[in-house]
Design a protein around this motif. Structure first.
Motif, short mmCIF file in Angstrom:
data_model
loop_
_atom_site.label_atom_id
_atom_site.label_comp_id
_atom_site.label_asym_id
_atom_site.label_seq_id
_atom_site.Cartn_x
_atom_site.Cartn_y
_atom_site.Cartn_z
N LEU A 108 39.43 -57.23 -14.65
CA LEU A 108 39.68 -56.25 -15.71
C LEU A 108 38.99 -54.92 -15.40
N GLY A 109 37.78 -54.96 -14.84
CA GLY A 109 37.08 -53.73 -14.49
C GLY A 109 37.81 -52.93 -13.43
N PHE A 110 38.26 -53.60 -12.37
CA PHE A 110 39.02 -52.90 -11.34
C PHE A 110 40.34 -52.38 -11.89
N TRP A 111 40.98 -53.15 -12.74
CA TRP A 111 42.25 -52.74 -13.33
C TRP A 111 42.05 -51.48 -14.18
N ALA A 112 41.02 -51.48 -15.00
CA ALA A 112 40.73 -50.30 -15.82
C ALA A 112 40.40 -49.10 -14.95
N PHE A 113 39.63 -49.32 -13.89
CA PHE A 113 39.29 -48.24 -12.97
C PHE A 113 40.53 -47.64 -12.32
#
Length: 138
Positions: free
Chosen positions: A40-45
């Motif tokens: 989720l963090g990479f996706w949001a980034f």
């Protein structure tokens, strides 16, 4: 002539009670929320980056989003067995719908459209988890 009789093995005088399920926390209890938080963090980034240059604000957005989601996943996984199946299914629906709605809002959609997408995905997860818990639990 004497015959051989089979001696009965010790009979139970009390009814067998089902053993209480013990829910132990294994390495997967840490790994799965961590992996989901990283995803989720990479996706949001990457949604916020939008093909441009990387900034520290985008990195912090990904880190904070991933850590927050991982913590919520870990807490839900840790305390889910203390909830009744309806609330457990609703908690999974809220977590999934909130995450999808949040990622959808980062994509530039309106608040209403992001809320609608999160609501539909969350409702689908609620129904799926309720069915899974209802058919597999006593």
């Amino acid at each position: 002539m004497a015959t051989h009789a089979t001696m009965p093995m010790g009979r139970r005088t009390h009814a067998r009670t089902p053993a209480r399920q013990e829910h132990r926390h294994t390495a997967l209890a840490w790994v799965v929320p961590l992996v989901l938080g990283v995803i989720l963090g990479f996706w949001a980034f990457f949604i916020n980056r939008d093909g441009g240059a990387t900034t520290s604000g985008q990195i912090w957005l990904g880190v904070v989003s991933g850590v927050g989601f991982a913590v919520l996943c870990f807490l839900l996984a840790r305390f889910r067995w203390s909830l009744p199946r309806e609330l457990r299914a609703a908690a999974f629906g809220v977590l999934t719908g909130g995450a999808v709605g949040y990622l959808s809002s980062l994509n530039g959609r309106s608040v209403l459209m992001s809320g609608f997408i999160g609501l539909v995905v969350g409702a689908g997860m609620l129904v799926t988890m309720f069915y899974a818990y209802y058919t597999r639990e006593e």
